[in-house]
Scaffold this motif. Structure first.
Motif, PDB file in Angstrom:
ATOM      1  N   ARG A 114      47.032  32.664  29.574  1.00 51.13           N
ATOM      2  CA  ARG A 114      47.881  33.086  30.685  1.00 51.13           C
ATOM      3  C   ARG A 114      47.833  34.608  30.865  1.00 51.13           C
ATOM      4  NH1 ARG A 114      51.700  29.523  32.887  1.00 51.13           N
ATOM      5  NH2 ARG A 114      52.011  31.217  34.386  1.00 51.13           N
ATOM      6  N   LEU A 115      47.901  35.343  29.743  1.00 49.55           N
ATOM      7  CA  LEU A 115      47.852  36.798  29.839  1.00 49.55           C
ATOM      8  C   LEU A 115      46.545  37.257  30.476  1.00 49.55           C
ATOM      9  CD1 LEU A 115      48.839  39.670  29.251  1.00 49.55           C
ATOM     10  CD2 LEU A 115      47.922  39.430  26.927  1.00 49.55           C
ATOM     11  N   VAL A 116      45.424  36.740  29.973  1.00 50.63           N
ATOM     12  CA  VAL A 116      44.125  37.154  30.507  1.00 50.63           C
ATOM     13  C   VAL A 116      43.967  36.686  31.952  1.00 50.63           C
ATOM     14  CG1 VAL A 116      41.635  37.049  30.173  1.00 50.63           C
ATOM     15  CG2 VAL A 116      43.146  37.098  28.189  1.00 50.63           C
ATOM     16  N   GLY A 117      44.403  35.473  32.224  1.00 47.91           N
ATOM     17  CA  GLY A 117      44.292  34.948  33.583  1.00 47.91           C
ATOM     18  C   GLY A 117      45.172  35.686  34.574  1.00 47.91           C
ATOM     19  N   ASN A 118      46.404  36.011  34.163  1.00 44.27           N
ATOM     20  CA  ASN A 118      47.302  36.775  35.035  1.00 44.27           C
ATOM     21  C   ASN A 118      46.713  38.149  35.359  1.00 44.27           C
ATOM     22  OD1 ASN A 118      49.145  34.685  34.890  1.00 44.27           O
ATOM     23  ND2 ASN A 118      50.488  35.698  33.404  1.00 44.27           N
ATOM     24  N   HIS A 119      46.180  38.785  34.336  1.00 44.52           N
ATOM     25  CA  HIS A 119      45.582  40.103  34.532  1.00 44.52           C
ATOM     26  C   HIS A 119      44.394  40.022  35.486  1.00 44.52           C
ATOM     27  CE1 HIS A 119      42.983  43.561  33.255  1.00 44.52           C
ATOM     28  NE2 HIS A 119      44.145  44.191  33.231  1.00 44.52           N
ATOM     29  N   GLY A 120      43.559  38.999  35.308  1.00 45.56           N
ATOM     30  CA  GLY A 120      42.412  38.845  36.188  1.00 45.56           C
ATOM     31  C   GLY A 120      42.808  38.514  37.607  1.00 45.56           C
ATOM     32  N   GLN A 121      43.821  37.661  37.766  1.00 45.19           N
ATOM     33  CA  GLN A 121      44.275  37.301  39.112  1.00 45.19           C
ATOM     34  C   GLN A 121      44.855  38.520  39.824  1.00 45.19           C
ATOM     35  OE1 GLN A 121      47.403  34.360  39.233  1.00 45.19           O
ATOM     36  NE2 GLN A 121      46.987  33.849  41.365  1.00 45.19           N
ATOM     37  N   TRP A 122      45.650  39.309  39.106  1.00 46.07           N
ATOM     38  CA  TRP A 122      46.202  40.518  39.713  1.00 46.07           C
ATOM     39  C   TRP A 122      45.073  41.452  40.155  1.00 46.07           C
ATOM     40  CZ3 TRP A 122      45.805  45.698  39.186  1.00 46.07           C
ATOM     41  CH2 TRP A 122      46.770  46.490  39.822  1.00 46.07           C
ATOM     42  N   SER A 123      44.050  41.587  39.334  1.00 45.22           N
ATOM     43  CA  SER A 123      42.946  42.477  39.669  1.00 45.22           C
ATOM     44  C   SER A 123      42.197  42.001  40.903  1.00 45.22           C
ATOM     45  CB  SER A 123      41.992  42.597  38.477  1.00 45.22           C
ATOM     46  OG  SER A 123      42.649  43.141  37.346  1.00 45.22           O
ATOM     47  N   GLU A 124      42.033  40.708  41.034  1.00 52.09           N
ATOM     48  CA  GLU A 124      41.396  40.167  42.237  1.00 52.09           C
ATOM     49  C   GLU A 124      42.221  40.470  43.483  1.00 52.09           C
ATOM     50  OE1 GLU A 124      40.856  36.015  41.724  1.00 52.09           O
ATOM     51  OE2 GLU A 124      39.299  36.202  40.192  1.00 52.09           O
ATOM     52  N   GLN A 125      43.516  40.384  43.356  1.00 53.09           N
ATOM     53  CA  GLN A 125      44.403  40.497  44.521  1.00 53.09           C
ATOM     54  C   GLN A 125      44.692  41.936  44.921  1.00 53.09           C
ATOM     55  OE1 GLN A 125      47.807  38.292  43.144  1.00 53.09           O
ATOM     56  NE2 GLN A 125      46.954  36.298  43.745  1.00 53.09           N
ATOM     57  N   HIS A 126      44.487  42.884  43.992  1.00 51.82           N
ATOM     58  CA  HIS A 126      44.942  44.250  44.260  1.00 51.82           C
ATOM     59  C   HIS A 126      43.853  45.294  44.034  1.00 51.82           C
ATOM     60  CE1 HIS A 126      49.045  42.841  44.757  1.00 51.82           C
ATOM     61  NE2 HIS A 126      48.920  42.150  43.636  1.00 51.82           N
ATOM     62  N   SER A 127      42.617  44.941  44.292  1.00 54.89           N
ATOM     63  CA  SER A 127      41.523  45.882  44.118  1.00 54.89           C
ATOM     64  C   SER A 127      40.804  46.210  45.420  1.00 54.89           C
ATOM     65  CB  SER A 127      40.521  45.344  43.089  1.00 54.89           C
ATOM     66  OG  SER A 127      41.113  45.287  41.813  1.00 54.89           O
ATOM     67  N   SER A 128      41.416  45.884  46.546  1.00 48.80           N
ATOM     68  CA  SER A 128      40.833  46.270  47.826  1.00 48.80           C
ATOM     69  C   SER A 128      41.119  47.752  48.072  1.00 48.80           C
ATOM     70  CB  SER A 128      41.403  45.427  48.957  1.00 48.80           C
ATOM     71  OG  SER A 128      42.800  45.643  49.082  1.00 48.80           O
TER      72      SER A 128
END
Length: 512
Positions: free
Chosen positions: A254-268
């Motif tokens: 969950r920690l790794v997945g949450n971090h990755g999901q946030w990065s996908e959503q907020h790297s534009s």
């Protein structure tokens, strides 16, 4: 076009002439011991340069006597390129540290022996500007810039090479004559290809860079204060920890997945979160925790809101003990107190990968296995996941030699230990870790496959050229440079036709 560079103000150089140090000299151990601990060379000579003409003399001497030559700036190369037993002459640039404004090129000149901390301090105190680059203030500018350097401000300001206007390099022609040239990004510059090769082509390939000039591509006018990004007045620095105790595989995922999901959503590039940068280090179980360091390049309530939203997103569904420390700091204070590497007692091996999307469930499972293996007790191993993207991804892959321009994370695999007798054990662990994460693509992050986009040349890894560890049929050159490699080879043929500058992962001359 302003064609000729001016000399920076002040004394011409730190030395009356190049200092040539041989193995019998009392200064020799200090000079050959400047690299990372896993490698130690024994060159016949070390030339300490205080000016470009000293470098020309040293390179000419090496060519004349058919001696393999290498160059050291900060001494932080993660492979033994400088400390290769074949290297007989090392050129030490630590005497070239000046930072100045060059009115002739209308750009800031930084000599290649300066550290990042010296560059940050002088640019900021002198003109209120900075170059977005790395977090470790004791790293040398020389090799750092060449690989497409990144750091805490890259998501909001781009890579350091995106602001590179010109380079001064000592090159050797086909007749064996060493000389210095200045190459700019101006379209009319006949030397422009040499500038381009140094915007991510890596060090030790085309010549010896002695000076960089920086000016942002969208800068206008002659006011120095408007020619590079202005850093924030202060930053919100933070440090977070998650206990390994009670963190099972589900919570880890969950920690790794949450971090990755946030990065996908907020790297534009237009995300308000481009001002937030973090490095999440997933440590081995014996270390007892995972840690994250980062900063928000903003002040007051706005920075607090961004950080709170980020931490909340990462902690969703984890349920393990967590601590967060934060502190508002003046920007320069933060830049000069970043993590250092010079005093590290460890022997280190790094591997890397660009991530265009989060790690897959299979990759997370591989990471969990490697970080919790009981047959490998070393606490000094980690997987780092560094936020990326933003302004970095607004540049076309062919515009600079840094081809990876659509990633949201950098993955960094680390093994650190102290005893040289244990080298094989720790190298075996990190090699198996990397192989398992990229098991579907031959043990390496093949560009354009799944979530991968190759590797980072400033974290060089000779295993990528070894068929025992790279079974993908994708050459190391593609992993680092993608479609830009053929162009780099053309530059190599023009500027280093005798292949004077070479190492284990050097750009090769084009096939004849």
């Amino acid at each position: 076009m302003r064609r000729r560079a001016s000399q920076p103000p002040g004394p011409a150089c730190a030395f009356p002439g190049p200092v040539r140090v041989t193995q019998q000299d009392v200064r020799y151990p200090s000079l050959v011991g400047r690299g990372l601990r896993r490698f130690r060379g024994s060159p016949d000579e070390v030339w300490v340069a205080g000016a470009t003409e000293h470098v020309v003399q040293a390179v000419q001497h090496a060519v004349r006597h058919d001696m393999r030559v290498a160059v050291r700036s900060g001494g932080h190369c993660y492979e033994g390129f400088v400390d290769d037993p074949a290297v007989r002459v090392v050129i030490d640039l630590s005497g070239m540290r000046k930072v100045s404004f060059d009115p002739l090129l209308n750009a800031f000149a930084v000599e290649a022996g300066a550290t990042l901390g010296e560059m940050y301090r002088d640019l900021f105190l002198g003109w209120g500007v900075t170059v977005p680059a790395g977090w470790c203030p004791d790293v040398g500018v020389g090799g750092h810039i060449l690989g497409g350097a990144y750091g805490p401000l890259c998501r909001s300001a781009g890579l350091s090479t995106d602001h590179l206007y010109a380079v001064e390099a000592v090159v050797v022609d086909r007749h064996g004559t060493a000389r210095s040239v200045v190459a700019t990004r101006e379209p009319s510059d006949p030397y422009r290809d040499l500038w381009w090769a140094h915007t991510g082509g890596g060090g030790g390939n085309f010549g010896t860079v002695t000076r960089y000039w920086f000016r942002s591509p969208d800068a206008d006018g002659d006011d120095p204060a408007g020619l590079l990004p202005a850093p924030p007045a202060s930053v919100l620095s933070f440090h977070a920890e998650w206990d390994w105790q009670g963190m099972d595989e589900t919570a880890f995922g969950r920690l790794v997945g949450n971090h990755g999901q946030w990065s996908e959503q907020h790297s534009s590039p237009d995300s308000p979160f481009t001002s937030l940068y973090s490095e999440l280090h997933l440590l081995r179980l014996p270390a007892g925790r995972h840690v994250m360091d980062g900063q928000v390049a903003d002040t007051g309530p706005a920075a607090e809101r961004l950080l709170d939203a980020y931490i909340t997103a990462l902690n969703q569904g984890i349920g393990t003990p967590f601590t967060l420390q934060k502190q508002q700091l003046p920007w320069l204070t933060s830049a000069l107190r970043g993590p250092g590497v010079d005093a590290s007692p460890y022997r280190v091996k790094l591997k890397a990968g660009y991530l265009r999307r989060r790690l897959t469930d299979q990759q997370i499972a591989a990471a969990y296995h490697q970080l919790t293996r009981t047959d490998y007790p070393n606490p000094g191993g980690a997987l780092g996941l560094y936020t990326y993207g933003g302004k970095v991804n607004t540049v076309a892959p062919e515009a600079t030699a840094t081809a990876q321009r659509d990633s949201v994370l950098k993955a960094v695999y680390v093994a650190a230990w102290e005893d040289p007798a244990e080298d094989d054990t720790h190298l075996a662990w990190i090699r198996s870790f990397y192989r398992d994460v990229y098991a579907d693509t031959g043990g390496v992050p093949v560009p354009g496959t799944g979530n991968s986009d190759g590797s980072f040349v400033n974290y060089p890894d000779t295993d990528l050229a070894d068929p025992r560890w790279n079974t993908s049929a994708t050459p190391w050159s593609t992993l680092y440079y993608k479609d830009n490699y053929a162009r780099l080879q053309t530059v190599k043929a023009r500027w280093d036709p005798r292949n004077v500058f070479t190492h284990a992962l050097a750009v090769e001359p084009p096939p004849t």
